[in-house]
Design a protein around this motif. Structure first.
Motif, PDB file in Angstrom:
ATOM      1  N   CYS A  84       0.791  -1.357  -0.044  1.00 50.70           N
ATOM      2  CA  CYS A  84       0.163  -0.080  -0.036  1.00 50.70           C
ATOM      3  C   CYS A  84       0.709   1.311   0.040  1.00 50.70           C
ATOM      4  O   CYS A  84       1.779   1.349   0.692  1.00 50.70           O
ATOM      5  CB  CYS A  84      -0.911   0.007   1.217  1.00 50.70           C
ATOM      6  SG  CYS A  84      -1.787   1.484   1.218  1.00 50.70           S
ATOM      7  N   GLY A 143      -0.440   0.156  -4.770  1.00 51.40           N
ATOM      8  CA  GLY A 143      -1.709   0.936  -4.995  1.00 51.40           C
ATOM      9  C   GLY A 143      -2.060   1.323  -3.513  1.00 51.40           C
ATOM     10  O   GLY A 143      -1.182   1.531  -2.557  1.00 51.40           O
ATOM     11  N   LEU A 144      -3.344   1.211  -3.576  1.00 50.20           N
ATOM     12  CA  LEU A 144      -4.059   1.643  -2.302  1.00 50.20           C
ATOM     13  C   LEU A 144      -4.765   0.179  -1.667  1.00 50.20           C
ATOM     14  O   LEU A 144      -5.488  -0.199  -2.364  1.00 50.20           O
ATOM     15  CB  LEU A 144      -4.905   2.919  -2.218  1.00 50.20           C
ATOM     16  CG  LEU A 144      -4.254   4.131  -2.718  1.00 50.20           C
ATOM     17  CD1 LEU A 144      -5.131   5.273  -3.236  1.00 50.20           C
ATOM     18  CD2 LEU A 144      -3.097   4.738  -1.875  1.00 50.20           C
ATOM     19  N   CYS A 145      -4.794  -0.007  -0.198  1.00 55.71           N
ATOM     20  CA  CYS A 145      -5.208  -1.226   0.221  1.00 55.71           C
ATOM     21  C   CYS A 145      -6.613  -0.641   0.518  1.00 55.71           C
ATOM     22  O   CYS A 145      -7.124   0.483   0.614  1.00 55.71           O
ATOM     23  CB  CYS A 145      -4.558  -1.484   1.359  1.00 55.71           C
ATOM     24  SG  CYS A 145      -4.836  -0.490   2.996  1.00 55.71           S
ATOM     25  N   ALA A 146      -7.593  -1.606   0.839  1.00 55.00           N
ATOM     26  CA  ALA A 146      -8.924  -1.292   0.920  1.00 55.00           C
ATOM     27  C   ALA A 146      -9.245  -0.467   2.138  1.00 55.00           C
ATOM     28  O   ALA A 146     -10.176   0.727   2.050  1.00 55.00           O
ATOM     29  CB  ALA A 146      -9.759  -2.790   1.407  1.00 55.00           C
ATOM     30  N   GLN A 169      -8.054   3.370   0.898  1.00 52.52           N
ATOM     31  CA  GLN A 169      -8.783   4.043  -0.193  1.00 52.52           C
ATOM     32  C   GLN A 169      -9.650   5.205  -0.089  1.00 52.52           C
ATOM     33  O   GLN A 169      -9.591   6.100  -0.699  1.00 52.52           O
ATOM     34  CB  GLN A 169      -9.577   3.007  -1.242  1.00 52.52           C
ATOM     35  CG  GLN A 169      -8.729   2.189  -2.137  1.00 52.52           C
ATOM     36  CD  GLN A 169      -9.315   0.834  -2.418  1.00 52.52           C
ATOM     37  OE1 GLN A 169     -10.516   0.792  -2.755  1.00 52.52           O
ATOM     38  NE2 GLN A 169      -8.417  -0.363  -2.673  1.00 52.52           N
TER      39      GLN A 169
END
Lengths: 142, 142
Positions: free
Chosen positions: B91, B130-133, B136
């Motif tokens: 992340c 990217g971005l973790c849950a 986000q």
DNA sequence: CATAAATTGCGACAAAGTTGCAAAAATAAT
DNA sequence: ATTATTTTTGCAACTTTGTCGCAATTTATG
């Protein structure tokens, strides 16, 4: 579009100044091979080390540059918007980095993988390492 | 097999001594999360920094440990023979590293790719970022 | 248990990366 | 254009990260 023009565009888009130092750092990264930080500093030999580091940090934030693990050291290269998207194979013996051409099937696969894990995918990297064709005869075991 | 017993076996196979320091370094790496070198040195706080570095270097040569690019810094984790083989999603916001479960199709694909480039594949890594849950909603744009 | 070989800790060092601040360059405004 | 404002640069000092030689200790060998 010329990389230098593209750099200008990206910098302005983000309210950053277009400077000689940043253009020089970009130019140094335009060769075919990814560079270590040390190599990059040497190629920008009119520019202070601190400035090279600051430029690279900015370029990473703006996704102009990406960092990849090549064997033991990390290396820098222009990212997908500036180069064709691709992956790498690093030779464990001679350190050479071979770019691998893109494959849509693989890309799609990784995209799905991220979705499955609830990840908003921003970027990805695949690093193969082993022995290149040239070094295979040379090395018995690693 | 217990990781500690396995370490002993690998070390002896390669004519290396089984020492307290090396066992401690292995133990520190046995947690779920990959560690930076700095974190590892802290967790091995009875062991000299130089020795930790030397142990890690040895472990890398013997493929006990692998180095992965997680965001900006590299991290260390036990390699496939000690952990299940897997890949990672990092992340960009919180730095957390999520392990991805193995997929034989993907593995086979990478193998073929290496063959196509005349590469003797020793290892490979896939790094998604990217971005973790969790992050986000927190982050507008990075 | 003694001997030989390898590893460790220490200290000193080299390399990599960061930071504050005054001077210089780039952008914005007149 | 020229000046005012903002940002960036270079410098120097500094922290962190990683390396190395060597004497003391630990591990392996017989």
């Amino acid at each position: 579009m010329q990389p230098s023009a593209q750099l200008e565009q990206v910098l302005k888009q983000h309210g950053q100044s277009v400077t000689a130092a940043r253009q020089a750092v970009l130019a140094a990264l335009q060769g075919q091979e990814p560079l270590t930080m040390g190599e990059l500093v040497i190629r920008c030999n009119d520019i202070d080390r601190a400035t090279v580091y600051r430029s690279v940090a900015l370029f990473e934030r703006l996704s102009i540059v990406q960092r990849l693990q090549a064997g033991w050291k990390y290396k820098l290269e222009l990212s997908d918007a500036f180069h064709e998207h691709h992956h790498h194979a690093t030779c464990l013996h001679c350190g050479q980095v071979v770019p691998l051409s893109e494959d849509p099937k693989l890309e799609a696969y990784l995209h799905d993988l991220a979705v499955a894990y609830n990840f908003t995918l921003r970027k990805h990297q695949i690093e193969l390492s082993g022995l290149c064709a040239t070094c295979q005869p040379t090395v018995g075991s690693l």
